[in-house]
Design a protein around this motif. Structure first.
Motif, short mmCIF file in Angstrom:
data_model
loop_
_atom_site.label_atom_id
_atom_site.label_comp_id
_atom_site.label_asym_id
_atom_site.label_seq_id
_atom_site.Cartn_x
_atom_site.Cartn_y
_atom_site.Cartn_z
N ASP A 195 -4.08 -3.31 -5.44
CA ASP A 195 -3.16 -4.02 -4.54
C ASP A 195 -2.12 -3.04 -3.99
O ASP A 195 -0.96 -3.40 -3.81
CB ASP A 195 -2.46 -5.16 -5.28
N ASN A 200 4.05 -2.74 -1.66
CA ASN A 200 4.10 -2.46 -3.10
C ASN A 200 4.46 -1.00 -3.36
O ASN A 200 4.21 -0.49 -4.45
CB ASN A 200 2.77 -2.80 -3.76
N ASP A 222 4.05 -3.28 -8.80
CA ASP A 222 3.10 -4.38 -9.03
C ASP A 222 1.78 -3.91 -9.65
O ASP A 222 0.75 -3.80 -8.98
CB ASP A 222 2.83 -5.14 -7.72
N GLU A 225 -2.30 -6.49 -11.58
CA GLU A 225 -3.71 -6.75 -11.31
C GLU A 225 -4.60 -5.56 -11.64
O GLU A 225 -5.77 -5.52 -11.21
CB GLU A 225 -3.90 -7.13 -9.83
N ASP A 234 -10.77 0.74 -4.63
CA ASP A 234 -9.32 0.89 -4.63
C ASP A 234 -8.87 1.72 -3.43
O ASP A 234 -7.85 1.44 -2.80
CB ASP A 234 -8.88 1.57 -5.94
N ILE A 237 -9.09 -0.56 -0.32
CA ILE A 237 -7.99 -1.53 -0.26
C ILE A 237 -6.72 -0.87 0.25
O ILE A 237 -6.02 -1.41 1.12
CB ILE A 237 -7.76 -2.15 -1.65
N THR A 238 -6.43 0.32 -0.26
CA THR A 238 -5.21 1.03 0.13
C THR A 238 -5.28 1.49 1.58
O THR A 238 -4.32 1.35 2.34
CB THR A 238 -4.96 2.22 -0.81
N ASP A 241 -4.55 -1.27 4.34
CA ASP A 241 -3.18 -1.63 4.68
C ASP A 241 -2.41 -0.45 5.26
O ASP A 241 -1.74 -0.58 6.28
CB ASP A 241 -2.44 -2.18 3.47
N PHE A 294 -9.53 -9.73 0.65
CA PHE A 294 -8.18 -10.19 0.96
C PHE A 294 -8.19 -11.33 1.98
O PHE A 294 -7.24 -12.12 2.03
CB PHE A 294 -7.31 -9.01 1.42
#
Length: 391
Positions: A195, A200, A222, A225, A234, A237-238, A241, A294
């Motif tokens: 996440d 974050n 955070d 998770e 991972d 995901i990063t 964003d 997401f």
């Protein structure tokens, strides 16, 4: 509402004393919807400053918080994290107080701000940080004992797909199938954040630093998770964003993915941990799958709020359509790449009418990475060719 459990000053003082902190004042934190949080002023703080964040976890199992505390203390000193303090009255390393069958932690405050926009330099730095996180957490073995279980997103997929327009359901199914067809068993796994969005993270965003492109990472947040997952997920995901500019409502909520930022991220990541060939080939599909996850997460929040009757201005729901659009963008690149090669050309040699092909790649990411590793990448160009067609 961010304080659900009420505590007295005497209770705060007693809890803080167990962490070796001299309590002066507790200030409720208004952000957040799941846990009770306070800033803690100590007797050494001056001018209304506060040194710690006191959290009472209202929903998460005690065991999950204890795992998170171990993970953060493993990262402490290598990355900018707020590692929970250990109890001074315990013979063994212990970071969590049990109160009313809930967990309490005390962590130092971190400096910095959440970025509204990212730069290539920030993408490079967060890529480096994520690789260091992956490498550092390999020391916690077996990793399955430290990560929380992955959420069953396939259940959410099956529920939500029933109500989607046919084209959206097909998009989701195609991406999911392409992910399933990857050589998943060959992809390295370990403890992952899962996440690492810009909100974050904390950065030193002073005007002078921003003008110079020298924004520095001051905090990673955070870790609730953290799970065992493929590292490339991972990464995806990063990237999704940090390398996307999300337009606001006045801009039609546009979704603009920046491939130059992704190249900077991957360069930063590989400065600490090299990606294997299978990981590089899997990345385009992982980017699409990460966006689908997401997309489902936001649909799941809407479903949960509806079934629980949660309404009101304080209920924040992010638009799931933004992640759907990002998934569609990545999927279009995956489909196009099936019939496309990317040729790295030396412009200088080409001007001399000499051999100009430096390399041929199956996807743009690998071509960009190869170009960026060359001593003067500005002399090289990437040209796209469709297979089985005259150029």
């Amino acid at each position: 509402m961010s304080v659900y459990t009420q505590l007295t000053d005497d209770q705060f003082s007693a809890f803080c004393q167990r962490f070796g902190v001299s309590f002066a004042c507790a200030i409720p934190i208004t952000q957040g919807i799941k846990n009770s949080n306070w800033f803690i002023q100590t007797t050494d703080d001056v001018d209304g400053a506060h040194s710690y964040v006191f959290t009472l976890f209202e929903e998460r199992p005690l065991e999950d918080i204890e795992k998170m505390a171990v993970i953060l203390n493993q990262l402490d000193g290598k990355l900018p994290v707020a590692a929970p303090l250990s109890l001074v009255d315990s013979a063994e390393k212990c970071y969590v107080i049990r109160y009313d069958n809930k967990a309490i932690t005390l962590v130092p405050c971190l400096a910095g701000s959440h970025p509204q926009q990212t730069t290539q330099a920030m993408c490079h730095e967060i890529g480096t940080a994520l690789a260091m996180l992956h490498e550092t957490l390999q020391a916690l073995q077996p990793s399955e004992q430290y990560g929380v279980p992955l959420y069953p997103w396939s259940d959410v997929r099956d529920r939500e797909r029933q109500f989607m327009p046919a084209d959206e359901a097909k998009l989701m199914s195609d991406i999911w199938q392409s992910y399933t067809d990857l050589p998943l068993a060959t992809l390295p796994k370990g403890l992952c954040h899962l996440d690492m969005f810009a909100d974050n993270t904390l950065w030193n965003l002073s005007l002078n630093n921003s003008q110079k492109g020298e924004e520095s990472l001051t905090g990673l947040l955070d870790f609730t998770e953290v799970s065992v997952e493929h590292y490339v997920m991972d990464i995806a995901i990063t990237i999704n964003d940090f390398c996307t500019t999300w337009g606001d409502a006045e801009q039609g909520e546009s979704v603009n993915f920046d491939r130059s930022k992704m190249a900077a991220f991957l360069q930063g990541y590989e400065s600490k941990r090299s990606l294997g060939a299978d990981e590089k080939r899997a990345l385009p599909v992982m980017l699409a799958k990460a966006a689908v996850i997401f997309w489902l997460l936001r649909l799941n929040v809407i479903h949960y709020n509806r079934t629980e009757g949660r309404t009101g201005d304080n209920i924040m729901v992010k638009n799931p359509d933004l992640m759907k659009r990002l998934a569609a963008y990545h999927w279009s690149h995956v489909e196009k790449a099936k019939n496309t090669v990317f040729v790295l050309l030396d412009n200088l040699l080409a001007s001399q009418k000499d051999i100009q092909i430096v390399g041929v790649f199956s996807n743009i990411t690998q071509a960009e990475q190869a170009r960026d590793k060359l001593s003067n990448s500005s002399e090289f160009a990437i040209k796209e060719y469709t297979v089985d067609q005259l150029s």
